[in-house]
Scaffold this motif. Structure first.
Motif, PDB file in Angstrom:
ATOM      1  N   THR A 334     -89.496   4.903 -96.290  1.00 10.45           N
ATOM      2  CA  THR A 334     -89.201   4.508 -97.669  1.00 10.45           C
ATOM      3  C   THR A 334     -89.898   5.424 -98.676  1.00 10.45           C
ATOM      4  O   THR A 334     -89.339   5.734 -99.731  1.00 10.45           O
ATOM      5  N   SER A 335     -91.105   5.884 -98.343  1.00  9.64           N
ATOM      6  CA  SER A 335     -91.794   6.831 -99.224  1.00  9.64           C
ATOM      7  C   SER A 335     -91.015   8.135 -99.315  1.00  9.64           C
ATOM      8  O   SER A 335     -90.901   8.736-100.391  1.00  9.64           O
ATOM      9  N   PHE A 336     -90.457   8.565 -98.188  1.00  9.99           N
ATOM     10  CA  PHE A 336     -89.657   9.790 -98.173  1.00  9.99           C
ATOM     11  C   PHE A 336     -88.373   9.607 -98.979  1.00  9.99           C
ATOM     12  O   PHE A 336     -87.968  10.479 -99.748  1.00  9.99           O
ATOM     13  N   MET A 337     -87.726   8.445 -98.829  1.00  8.35           N
ATOM     14  CA  MET A 337     -86.484   8.171 -99.546  1.00  8.35           C
ATOM     15  C   MET A 337     -86.700   8.126-101.054  1.00  8.35           C
ATOM     16  O   MET A 337     -85.808   8.486-101.827  1.00  8.35           O
ATOM     17  N   ALA A 338     -87.872   7.675-101.473  1.00  7.91           N
ATOM     18  CA  ALA A 338     -88.143   7.553-102.909  1.00  7.91           C
ATOM     19  C   ALA A 338     -88.050   8.895-103.615  1.00  7.91           C
ATOM     20  O   ALA A 338     -87.697   8.963-104.804  1.00  7.91           O
ATOM     21  N   GLY A 339     -88.337   9.972-102.895  1.00  4.58           N
ATOM     22  CA  GLY A 339     -88.268  11.292-103.502  1.00  4.58           C
ATOM     23  C   GLY A 339     -86.865  11.722-103.871  1.00  4.58           C
ATOM     24  O   GLY A 339     -86.681  12.653-104.648  1.00  4.58           O
ATOM     25  N   PHE A 340     -85.860  11.039-103.337  1.00  6.75           N
ATOM     26  CA  PHE A 340     -84.470  11.393-103.613  1.00  6.75           C
ATOM     27  C   PHE A 340     -83.795  10.412-104.571  1.00  6.75           C
ATOM     28  O   PHE A 340     -82.593  10.509-104.811  1.00  6.75           O
ATOM     29  N   ALA A 341     -84.565   9.453-105.070  1.00  8.46           N
ATOM     30  CA  ALA A 341     -83.997   8.474-105.992  1.00  8.46           C
ATOM     31  C   ALA A 341     -83.689   9.125-107.331  1.00  8.46           C
ATOM     32  O   ALA A 341     -84.579   9.682-107.980  1.00  8.46           O
TER      33      ALA A 341
END
Length: 508
Positions: A334-341
């Motif tokens: 989820t931390s990694f996904m947040a960078g693409f929000a």
């Protein structure tokens, strides 16, 4: 209690200042401009690799996820009330008491001594787990655990003293990944030892003692940085810093007559404190700082007490290590996904925060009322994943327009205020000297806490959206370039000010 260790490295510590996207080092422009000599490249590479290896090994403590079951087992034979109301609260008080001294000593002593103190504290913890048998022993164990948590700032900021600012983003990713991997391996190893190896808690504690002793040996072998953020500036800056006052004194004799005590207001540290007061006026920075303070408080209270809740829901189920490993993995994803929000955070921040906080409140409600341990496990994993999704977003929003030194100070203040709030809640609801509630009642309090936060965030979101659409209807949005950002929008600086490397501002 052991769940707090699983959070190590996943949250930004006091001095973890995320790098600037343009690669410029606002905090140390000289370091950014001067490349490292070719003969030093190999040494720097070795130092970074060794530090990451240290972070990995220091995070391997297989018994950490099972401290609470150990205390409640026949080997230690403490009651659930003792663990809930007399042992665990000591952790929060210790963390609050040691946090500020650790922050200052980390910079003053240049990181390495604080890492050694952390390693010694880890050794003391597991010696007490092996040999301790009284309530006082376990309270001392929690006290030293608070010291290790406060000393995490040394590792998170150490690596930035080794390389130039253009490499901050890369090396920060290396150090963070090494700690996450260590926590994951630690949780899996502990679970395998208990489930397949069928060993006792005493043996698991002895294994953990061996790992932390090796981590302490590695800390003693770490290179000693020559500079730090506040108290140990680069030697290259010292002559300039000493020459400037003498020239000024010649032009201003009155200034030359001032005593050193009267000049304390002009120090970098004090100037940054004053600048922090000015930054409170920025809505976006204020919002994410408040999120950091209030939501991290609830998050860590859940982590501190969730293992006691699991024991109450199902006293024979003991899959703490597997659950912590799964939560660590989901948090990393989820931390990694947040960078693409890609969201217009200046408009939708409050609504996103409110929605995620509401989901977390729902997870807490289910955890506090269900009798199914697997449902409780699943809700805990999701609860942590939701929080970790917002951590990198909050980090960027707070740090993107700040110097590295100022960023460290802001995160330090936010973390300290959150720790004070945790201590107050602990004293009122958990401590034996307060209400001394059982763990189920505490989770109901946490549910109410997150519901209140949700209401505040959603009301704020409604106000922001109404203002935005009113402005849009009047056609004012087209005239404002700030309304065009579509990704992680940095906290905007006023057009009249430019940040200096010492975190002061000058009119453009």
């Amino acid at each position: 209690m052991g769940a707090d260790g699983a959070a190590a490295g996943k949250d930004v510590d006091l001095k973890t200042a995320p790098p600037l996207e343009d690669g410029e080092g606002r905090g140390d422009p000289e370091a950014a401009a001067v490349p490292c000599p070719s003969e030093d490249v190999g040494k720097l590479t070795y130092s970074v690799m060794f530090l990451c290896f240290y972070g990995f090994m220091a995070s391997i403590r297989p018994g950490e996820s099972f401290i609470t079951p150990n205390l409640l087992s026949s080997e230690k034979n403490f009651t659930r009330e003792q663990v809930t109301n007399e042992i665990t609260p000591v952790l929060t008080y210790s963390y609050m008491a040691v946090l500020v001294p650790a922050f200052l000593l980390t910079d003053l002593l240049r990181y390495k001594p604080v890492l050694i103190i952390q390693g010694v504290s880890h050794v003391v913890i597991w010696v007490l787990m092996l040999l301790g048998a009284t309530l006082l022993h376990m309270q001392l164990m929690e006290f030293f655990y608070g010291i290790t948590m406060a000393c995490r700032v040394a590792y998170s900021s150490y690596i930035f003293s080794l390389v130039s600012p253009v490499l901050y983003q890369r090396v920060a990713g290396y150090s963070r990944s090494s700690v996450l991997l260590g926590v994951f391996v630690s949780s899996v190893l502990g679970q395998l030892c208990l489930s397949l190896g069928d060993i006792s808690y005493y043996t698991l504690d002895a294994i953990s003692l061996g790992f932390v002793s090796f981590g302490l040996a590695l800390a003693c072998c770490l290179p000693w940085p020559k500079r730090s953020l506040f108290f140990n500036r680069t030697k290259r800056q010292e002559p300039a810093e000493k020459a400037a006052p003498s020239e000024t004194d010649e032009m201003n004799p009155r200034r030359a007559g001032l005593s050193s005590a009267a000049r304390w207001k002009e120090s970098i540290f004090v100037q940054m404190l004053l600048e922090v007061g000015n930054m409170v006026k920025r809505p976006n920075l204020r919002l994410w700082s408040l999120w950091w303070i209030f939501n991290s408080t609830g998050y860590y209270l859940v982590l501190f007490y969730v293992h006691i809740l699991w024991n109450k829901v199902h006293s024979t189920a003991n899959y703490n290590g597997a659950v912590e490993a799964a939560a660590t993995l989901l948090s990393a994803i989820t931390s990694f996904m947040a960078g693409f929000a890609k969201i217009r955070w200046n408009i939708w921040s409050e609504l996103v925060i409110g929605g995620i906080t509401a989901l977390q409140a729902g997870m807490l409600l289910v955890m506090g009322t269900t009798g199914n341990i697997w449902v409780c496990y699943s809700c805990y994993i999701l609860f942590r994943g939701f929080y970790q999704f917002l951590v990198p977003i909050a980090t960027f929003q707070i740090a993107s327009s700040l110097t590295r030194e100022l960023c460290a100070l802001v995160f330090g203040i936010n973390t300290f205020l959150g720790t004070v709030l945790k201590s107050i809640i602990n004293l009122i609801f958990s401590d034996k000297r307060g209400l001394g509630l059982d763990v189920t009642s505490q989770f109901r309090i946490y549910f109410i806490y997150f519901i209140l936060l949700t209401v505040v965030y959603l009301i704020s979101a409604a106000v922001v959206l109404v203002r935005h659409f009113r402005t849009q209807n009047r056609g004012e949005e087209e005239a404002s370039p700030d309304g065009l950002h579509t990704e992680l929008t940095p906290v905007s600086m006023t057009s009249e000010e430019e940040p200096l490397s010492n975190s002061q501002s000058v009119k453009a």
